[in-house]
Design a protein around this motif. Structure first.
Motif, PDB file in Angstrom:
ATOM      1  N   VAL A  39       0.840  -1.200   0.000  1.00 15.47           N
ATOM      2  CA  VAL A  39       0.000   0.000   0.000  1.00 15.47           C
ATOM      3  C   VAL A  39       0.873   1.249   0.000  1.00 15.47           C
ATOM      4  O   VAL A  39       0.637   2.204  -0.769  1.00 15.47           O
ATOM      5  N   PHE A  40       1.904   1.247   0.845  1.00 15.59           N
ATOM      6  CA  PHE A  40       2.798   2.396   0.932  1.00 15.59           C
ATOM      7  C   PHE A  40       3.542   2.609  -0.380  1.00 15.59           C
ATOM      8  O   PHE A  40       3.620   3.733  -0.892  1.00 15.59           O
ATOM      9  N   LEU A  41       4.076   1.534  -0.954  1.00 16.69           N
ATOM     10  CA  LEU A  41       4.829   1.654  -2.204  1.00 16.69           C
ATOM     11  C   LEU A  41       3.932   2.127  -3.344  1.00 16.69           C
ATOM     12  O   LEU A  41       4.318   3.003  -4.131  1.00 16.69           O
ATOM     13  N   GLY A  42       2.745   1.565  -3.427  1.00 14.39           N
ATOM     14  CA  GLY A  42       1.839   1.959  -4.498  1.00 14.39           C
ATOM     15  C   GLY A  42       1.412   3.410  -4.384  1.00 14.39           C
ATOM     16  O   GLY A  42       1.420   4.153  -5.382  1.00 14.39           O
ATOM     17  N   THR A  43       1.064   3.838  -3.172  1.00 15.08           N
ATOM     18  CA  THR A  43       0.597   5.211  -2.970  1.00 15.08           C
ATOM     19  C   THR A  43       1.704   6.212  -3.237  1.00 15.08           C
ATOM     20  O   THR A  43       1.507   7.206  -3.959  1.00 15.08           O
ATOM     21  N   THR A  44       2.870   5.971  -2.661  1.00 16.11           N
ATOM     22  CA  THR A  44       3.966   6.929  -2.832  1.00 16.11           C
ATOM     23  C   THR A  44       4.451   6.979  -4.277  1.00 16.11           C
ATOM     24  O   THR A  44       4.832   8.046  -4.774  1.00 16.11           O
ATOM     25  N   PHE A  45       4.414   5.835  -4.989  1.00 17.14           N
ATOM     26  CA  PHE A  45       4.846   5.867  -6.385  1.00 17.14           C
ATOM     27  C   PHE A  45       3.883   6.681  -7.236  1.00 17.14           C
ATOM     28  O   PHE A  45       4.303   7.438  -8.126  1.00 17.14           O
TER      29      PHE A  45
END
Length: 308
Positions: A15-21
């Motif tokens: 979730v963190f990687l997808g959102t920040t990307f």
């Protein structure tokens, strides 16, 4: 409980990687010159362009730059803006005002939403229930910036009950009107959730048993019915933190609050991608951990819930 927490923390990673990307792509990957307008109306000197290109890796592919950003983030470095200020320093200065505004808005939302929901559930279909539903639909129909400007005009300028703008973000008194504006639309949904849960709970067998034992109606409502009816409300409030932070962008702009919302708006206007990404990253992390705390609170509200 420990195993559940570990599983949830592992779920945070994609979730963190997808959102920040996504945010990183929107801030840095869009067509156009990322250095446009950084030197005012004149063209930026070659030395400035070369230094900025080297510092922000503008000559590298987007995915590579995102990898560098994650590496810096792992060291606790949110980067520096084009003005040379550390993003972490800007967030440290801006976050207290937004946190105070959000906490006060949550308090207003909970007090109004749960109180209205409980009283509406005790007499469904009656005058209070119908009136609050109609008023709530009217509030939802107006955008937040319209309500904010109307509240500022009526209660700030005309009546003088509240300050027109917030000059001291540490003052809860000055933040009260912006918090009410921010919480109004959210408390409407909370009151309807509480109403529905209370109506269902009041028809349960254990409520009828409590009445048969001769318990007072106030004790039945507050101690037995309300506690088990709060799970949908707690879920909504926990997930609503993100909505409050998003709405704070508009409200902070109207009431001149120097918070994270104002910082994001200012960064968007100046095309300062690194500050935008840093601010949103911190908000995402806070949102994920708040949702974890909300899930863990279910076991406190309802003893039947267990996490293995």
């Amino acid at each position: 409980m420990t195993g559940y927490i570990l599983r949830r923390l592992l779920q945070f990673i994609p979730v963190f990687l997808g959102t920040t990307f996504i945010v990183f792509f929107l801030a840095w990957g869009m067509p156009g010159d990322p250095l446009a307008g950084k030197c005012g109306d004149r063209e930026c000197p070659d030395a400035f362009v070369a230094a900025a290109t080297e510092e922000f890796k503008l000559d590298r592919p987007l995915i590579v730059r995102y990898g560098y950003y994650l590496a810096d983030l792992g060291r606790g470095d949110l980067g520096r803006s084009f003005t040379g200020r550390d993003v972490s320093e800007q967030l440290v200065a801006a976050f207290p005002a937004t946190v105070r505004l959000a906490l006060l808005a949550v308090l207003v939302e909970v007090l109004l939403g749960i109180t209205i929901g409980v009283f509406a559930a005790l007499r469904p279909g009656k005058t209070f229930d119908t009136t609050t539903m109609m008023v709530g639909l009217g509030i939802i129909a107006f955008p937040s910036f319209v309500i904010a400007n109307l509240a500022q005009l009526v209660f700030g300028v005309r009546l003088g009950w509240f300050p027109v703008t917030v000059s001291d973000p540490t003052s809860f008194a000055e933040l009260l009107l912006p918090a009410i504006v921010l919480a109004l639309a959210h408390q409407v949904t909370l009151s309807r959730l509480t109403r529905s849960a209370m109506i269902e709970t009041m028809q349960s067998d254990y409520i009828r048993t409590a009445r048969a034992k001769g318990l007072g109606e106030a004790r039945i409502v507050v101690v037995h019915a309300l506690r088990n009816s709060l799970i949908p409300a707690v879920t909504y409030v926990g997930k609503d933190i993100g909505g409050l932070l998003a709405g704070a962008v508009v409200v902070e702009g109207v009431f001149n609050i120097s918070g994270v919302g104002g910082l994001i708006v200012q960064s968007i206007r100046s095309h300062d991608g690194i500050t935008i990404v840093g601010a949103v990253t911190v908000v995402v992390v806070a949102y994920l951990f708040i949702n974890l705390l909300v899930d863990l609170s279910y076991a406190v509200l309802d003893p039947r819930i267990r996490y293995d």
